[in-house]
Design a protein around this motif. Structure first.
Motif, PDB file in Angstrom:
ATOM      1  N   ASN A 126       0.838  -1.199   0.000  1.00  0.00           N
ATOM      2  CA  ASN A 126       0.000   0.000   0.000  1.00  0.00           C
ATOM      3  C   ASN A 126       0.874   1.250   0.000  1.00  0.00           C
ATOM      4  O   ASN A 126       2.064   1.197   0.317  1.00  0.00           O
ATOM      5  N   LYS A 127       0.263   2.363  -0.359  1.00  0.00           N
ATOM      6  CA  LYS A 127       0.917   3.647  -0.157  1.00  0.00           C
ATOM      7  C   LYS A 127       0.924   3.940   1.332  1.00  0.00           C
ATOM      8  O   LYS A 127      -0.021   3.596   2.042  1.00  0.00           O
TER       9      LYS A 127
ATOM     10  N   SER B  55      -2.227   4.580   3.613  1.00  0.00           N
ATOM     11  CA  SER B  55      -3.450   4.078   2.981  1.00  0.00           C
ATOM     12  C   SER B  55      -3.786   2.692   3.527  1.00  0.00           C
ATOM     13  O   SER B  55      -2.930   2.033   4.128  1.00  0.00           O
TER      14      SER B  55
ATOM     15  N   GLU C  61      -6.688  -4.444  -5.182  1.00  0.00           N
ATOM     16  CA  GLU C  61      -6.627  -3.281  -4.292  1.00  0.00           C
ATOM     17  C   GLU C  61      -5.209  -2.711  -4.251  1.00  0.00           C
ATOM     18  O   GLU C  61      -5.026  -1.492  -4.197  1.00  0.00           O
TER      19      GLU C  61
ATOM     20  N   GLN D 288      -3.429   1.205  -5.760  1.00  0.00           N
ATOM     21  CA  GLN D 288      -2.540   2.127  -5.049  1.00  0.00           C
ATOM     22  C   GLN D 288      -1.156   2.251  -5.696  1.00  0.00           C
ATOM     23  O   GLN D 288      -0.614   3.349  -5.830  1.00  0.00           O
TER      24      GLN D 288
END
Length: 214
Positions: free
Chosen positions: A143-144, A147, A155, A159
């Protein structure tokens, strides 16, 4: 490129593509037994830099290292503490991260490790296949920074987008609970983060382990 590992043919192509990408110094998103992770060959410094750039994280903060077999751990340390060996034998593959002193002779640049590194063997067949072919990989949440943690490869792709060469989709993460983190670098093993493996189970294996969060 996203591969659907639900079908045998796509799974085989995806794993082959992920192995090739990682060995070429590119990023791969793959499932683990917790959430989806983004990984790079642990011994390719520019890939580690790319990993941090994709997530927006600090290059100095070392990512955890995932391994494809229990015996790989022996090759990463100068001397493996008894507690580390017993915990790995009991809970690997699984959601237990062990912090050990890594061998000073290793040719890697993971960041400011201070001589220690977090290591885990995930309980997921897709991840294990990739890790056994590539070797130790620096893997962190896909993920970022700031986030939500991704529960699917799709998902993660929303990102990280084109920063990642290969996405391996294996359905929603079965258990998004984080791994338990145990530090065995001191005289007494300490739990640094509570997670999927409870303290009581750890004490069944290593009775003198303490809750370092208390």
């Amino acid at each position: 490129m996203l591969y659907d590992c639900a079908t045998v043919a796509d799974r085989d192509r995806g794993i082959a593509a992920a192995v090739e990408a990682a060995k070429s110094g590119e990023l791969v998103v793959m499932p683990t037994d917790t959430v989806y992770g983004v990984g790079a060959d642990a011994f390719t410094p520019h890939a580690i830099t790319q990993l941090h750039h994709a997530r927006g994280s600090d290059r100095r903060v070392p990512p955890p290292v995932l391994v494809g077999s229990r015996h790989t751990l022996d090759g990463l340390v100068y001397s493996l503490p008894r507690a580390a060996r017993e915990l790995a034998d009991a809970f690997w593959p699984g959601a237990l991260t062990i912090i050990v002193e890594h061998s000073p002779s290793l040719q890697w640049d993971l960041g400011d490790t201070g001589g220690s590194i977090a290591v885990r063997m995930p309980l997921h067949p897709v991840a294990l296949e990739v890790l056994r072919e590539v070797g130790p990989m620096a893997v962190t949440t896909a993920n970022k920074l700031g986030s939500p943690s991704p529960l699917t490869a799709e998902e993660a792709r929303d990102q990280l987008e084109y920063a990642v060469r290969v996405y391996l989709e294996a359905g929603p993460a079965a258990d998004p609970a984080p791994s338990t983190i145990v530090d065995v670098t001191g005289e007494v093993p300490r739990v640094l983060r509570a997670g999927a493996v409870p303290l009581e189970k750890l004490r069944d294996v290593v009775p003198d382990i303490v809750d370092g969060q208390a």
